[in-house]
Design an enzyme around this catalytic site. Structure first.
Site, PDB file in Angstrom:
ATOM      1  N   THR A 178      54.005   8.588 -13.689  1.00 33.20           N
ATOM      2  CA  THR A 178      54.816   8.129 -14.491  1.00 33.20           C
ATOM      3  C   THR A 178      55.814   8.672 -14.430  1.00 33.20           C
ATOM      4  O   THR A 178      57.089   8.369 -14.177  1.00 33.20           O
ATOM      5  CB  THR A 178      53.933   8.545 -16.112  1.00 33.20           C
ATOM      6  OG1 THR A 178      52.708   8.203 -16.252  1.00 33.20           O
ATOM      7  CG2 THR A 178      54.414   8.628 -17.100  1.00 33.20           C
TER       8      THR A 178
ATOM      9  N   TYR B 270      48.383  -1.892 -23.618  1.00 33.95           N
ATOM     10  CA  TYR B 270      49.080  -3.390 -23.545  1.00 33.95           C
ATOM     11  C   TYR B 270      48.247  -4.244 -24.427  1.00 33.95           C
ATOM     12  O   TYR B 270      48.404  -4.073 -25.503  1.00 33.95           O
ATOM     13  CB  TYR B 270      50.241  -3.797 -23.123  1.00 33.95           C
ATOM     14  CG  TYR B 270      51.153  -4.543 -24.258  1.00 33.95           C
ATOM     15  CD1 TYR B 270      51.780  -3.898 -25.289  1.00 33.95           C
ATOM     16  CD2 TYR B 270      51.008  -5.608 -23.851  1.00 33.95           C
ATOM     17  CE1 TYR B 270      52.577  -4.748 -25.994  1.00 33.95           C
ATOM     18  CE2 TYR B 270      51.363  -6.999 -24.636  1.00 33.95           C
ATOM     19  CZ  TYR B 270      52.283  -6.620 -25.305  1.00 33.95           C
ATOM     20  OH  TYR B 270      53.151  -7.399 -26.487  1.00 33.95           O
TER      21      TYR B 270
ATOM     22  N   TYR C  52      42.842   8.488 -15.435  1.00 36.12           N
ATOM     23  CA  TYR C  52      43.955   8.888 -16.371  1.00 36.12           C
ATOM     24  C   TYR C  52      43.950   8.918 -17.591  1.00 36.12           C
ATOM     25  O   TYR C  52      44.017   7.568 -17.604  1.00 36.12           O
ATOM     26  CB  TYR C  52      45.257   8.766 -15.520  1.00 36.12           C
ATOM     27  CG  TYR C  52      46.584   9.061 -16.407  1.00 36.12           C
ATOM     28  CD1 TYR C  52      46.400  10.505 -17.315  1.00 36.12           C
ATOM     29  CD2 TYR C  52      47.641   9.001 -15.919  1.00 36.12           C
ATOM     30  CE1 TYR C  52      47.297  11.011 -17.752  1.00 36.12           C
ATOM     31  CE2 TYR C  52      49.442   9.133 -16.384  1.00 36.12           C
ATOM     32  CZ  TYR C  52      49.097  10.742 -17.482  1.00 36.12           C
ATOM     33  OH  TYR C  52      49.815  10.858 -18.006  1.00 36.12           O
TER      34      TYR C  52
ATOM     35  N   ARG D 288      50.507   6.844 -24.372  1.00 37.68           N
ATOM     36  CA  ARG D 288      51.105   5.703 -23.329  1.00 37.68           C
ATOM     37  C   ARG D 288      50.118   5.030 -23.430  1.00 37.68           C
ATOM     38  O   ARG D 288      51.272   3.497 -23.438  1.00 37.68           O
ATOM     39  CB  ARG D 288      51.421   7.167 -22.445  1.00 37.68           C
ATOM     40  CG  ARG D 288      52.482   7.855 -21.873  1.00 37.68           C
ATOM     41  CD  ARG D 288      52.661   7.714 -21.037  1.00 37.68           C
ATOM     42  NE  ARG D 288      53.673   9.404 -20.291  1.00 37.68           N
ATOM     43  CZ  ARG D 288      54.487   8.781 -20.580  1.00 37.68           C
ATOM     44  NH1 ARG D 288      55.362   6.965 -20.404  1.00 37.68           N
ATOM     45  NH2 ARG D 288      55.712   9.581 -20.558  1.00 37.68           N
TER      46      ARG D 288
ATOM     47  N   LYS E  50      42.181  13.111 -15.671  1.00 41.44           N
ATOM     48  CA  LYS E  50      43.330  13.651 -15.702  1.00 41.44           C
ATOM     49  C   LYS E  50      43.434  13.626 -17.396  1.00 41.44           C
ATOM     50  O   LYS E  50      43.549  12.392 -17.977  1.00 41.44           O
ATOM     51  CB  LYS E  50      44.996  13.618 -15.283  1.00 41.44           C
ATOM     52  CG  LYS E  50      45.883  13.698 -16.081  1.00 41.44           C
ATOM     53  CD  LYS E  50      46.756  12.907 -15.145  1.00 41.44           C
ATOM     54  CE  LYS E  50      48.176  14.121 -16.162  1.00 41.44           C
ATOM     55  NZ  LYS E  50      49.558  13.041 -15.216  1.00 41.44           N
TER      56      LYS E  50
ATOM     57  N   ILE F  75      47.633  18.588 -13.531  1.00 39.56           N
ATOM     58  CA  ILE F  75      48.394  17.689 -12.776  1.00 39.56           C
ATOM     59  C   ILE F  75      50.058  17.857 -13.802  1.00 39.56           C
ATOM     60  O   ILE F  75      49.614  17.242 -15.007  1.00 39.56           O
ATOM     61  CB  ILE F  75      47.801  16.459 -12.495  1.00 39.56           C
ATOM     62  CG1 ILE F  75      46.568  16.008 -11.795  1.00 39.56           C
ATOM     63  CG2 ILE F  75      49.403  15.721 -12.274  1.00 39.56           C
ATOM     64  CD1 ILE F  75      45.673  15.279 -12.026  1.00 39.56           C
TER      65      ILE F  75
END
Length: 358
Positions: A100, A163, A187, A192, A215, A254
């Site tokens: 990102t 999404y 992740y 998000r 993460k 991270i």
């Protein structure tokens, strides 16, 4: 007299049978050259950068590296190489390429894989290169991960499908499609993706020897839940990473902040509990996430003079007031702790280039 078979040869689509009376050909259906669950990179014994999950689990400080641009929007590889070198010189152990922060979401897959390959070719012997080859399309995730390992990345970073969210069973199937290829970090960032990866999914995935860890951005309660069950975790929240590391068992972080102050972030992850340093960094961390990442880190690196002030849209620089605030933060923490050699500048609005086509 009946003929007897002397030998048999195989040609594409035919069995060639040799008998006493001569050679005859018999048609057979060709077999497809497809092997289920066949992933070329991990079947090759020629891979030079073969890394195992345990090599990734030992990392304490990984930077989600920024991707700099030229005025026409193409990658500025000279600035990128300088950034990575500064990370190495300040003790960072790994970089996430095209995450990102690195704006993988604004790259074509050709750009993405090229940047992973470039990073491996230039720095793979000095730092672990983790390619963000995740996607909300399983097909794309498989293809990009095959390519990433083929060009030598040490590990892959995979997000859950966003999404177009899927079921719990779909999450497991998605990750199971890429885990066989090599070391993998999952992740989890619900802010998000719009979907949390629940612990029961991670517990299922943990059966794979290629799962390096997760993460985790949900918080320290989740971090401790995993670490107490033997799952390696890196904090995905710079504002929580000190406590994650020293109080909740996280392997490390991270980090976005380490783009700017890699030496201080290394001290935070390696030097033992240090609440004073953690508090000193909090104004910077809060400033970095005042707007969605990577807007602030892009602005800051331009102000520090280490990248050109070029933004790929839809990202735009922070306001002048926020840029002035950054100058004060740098002065308070100490310019010597930030990367680059130039004095920090506010910059004018017209110093920034916004690129929509590249």
């Amino acid at each position: 007299m009946s003929s007897s078979i002397i030998g048999r040869c195989h040609f594409y689509g035919f069995d060639s049978i040799e008998t006493n009376s001569g050679r005859t050909a018999r048609w057979r259906f060709p077999r497809a050259a497809v092997i289920p669950s066949f992933h070329l990179p991990m079947r090759s014994y020629e891979v030079k950068n073969r890394t195992f999950a345990d090599d990734i689990k030992s990392l304490r400080l990984v930077t989600a590296i920024k991707t700099p641009y030229l005025p026409d929007g193409r990658f500025d590889l000279e600035a990128y190489d300088a950034l990575v070198n500064l990370q190495i010189e300040n003790g960072v152990e790994g970089v996430i390429v095209g995450g990102t922060t690195g704006e993988g979401q604004l790259m074509s897959w050709d750009e993405h894989i090229m940047l992973i390959g470039h990073t491996i070719n230039c720095f793979g012997g000095s730092i672990k290169v983790i390619g963000n080859t995740g996607s909300n399309s399983t097909r794309e995730a498989i293809h990009a991960t095959e390519q990433g390992f083929a060009v030598g990345m040490h590990a892959a970073l995979h997000i859950n499908p966003y999404y177009g969210k899927t079921s719990i069973e779909g999450l497991i199937s998605h990750f199971d499609s890429v885990l066989p290829m090599g070391p993998t970090i999952i992740y989890n960032v619900p802010s998000r993706t719009g979907q949390d990866i629940p612990p029961r999914v991670m517990q299922t995935l943990a059966k794979s020897p290629n799962l390096a860890g997760v993460k985790e951005c949900v918080g320290n309660d989740r971090v401790e839940q995993y670490t107490s069950n033997g799952i390696v975790v890196w904090s995905g929240n710079d504002d929580e990473c000190h406590d994650s590391r020293w109080d909740h068992g996280a392997a490390g972080v991270i980090s976005v902040t380490s783009n700017l102050v890699p030496g201080l972030m290394r001290e935070l992850m390696f030097g033992g509990r240090n609440p004073a340093l953690n508090s000193k960094l909090m104004p910077l961390v809060k400033w970095l996430f005042h707007e969605p990442n990577p807007i602030a880190v892009n602005t800051a690196l331009a102000q520090l003079g280490v990248v050109r002030s070029v933004f790929r849209l839809p990202y735009v620089p922070l306001t002048k007031a926020k840029r002035e605030e950054f100058v004060k933060i740098v002065e308070e923490i100490g310019r010597e702790n930030f990367i680059g050699e130039r004095d920090v500048q506010v910059l004018d609005d017209n110093d920034f280039v916004l690129v929509g086509r590249y």
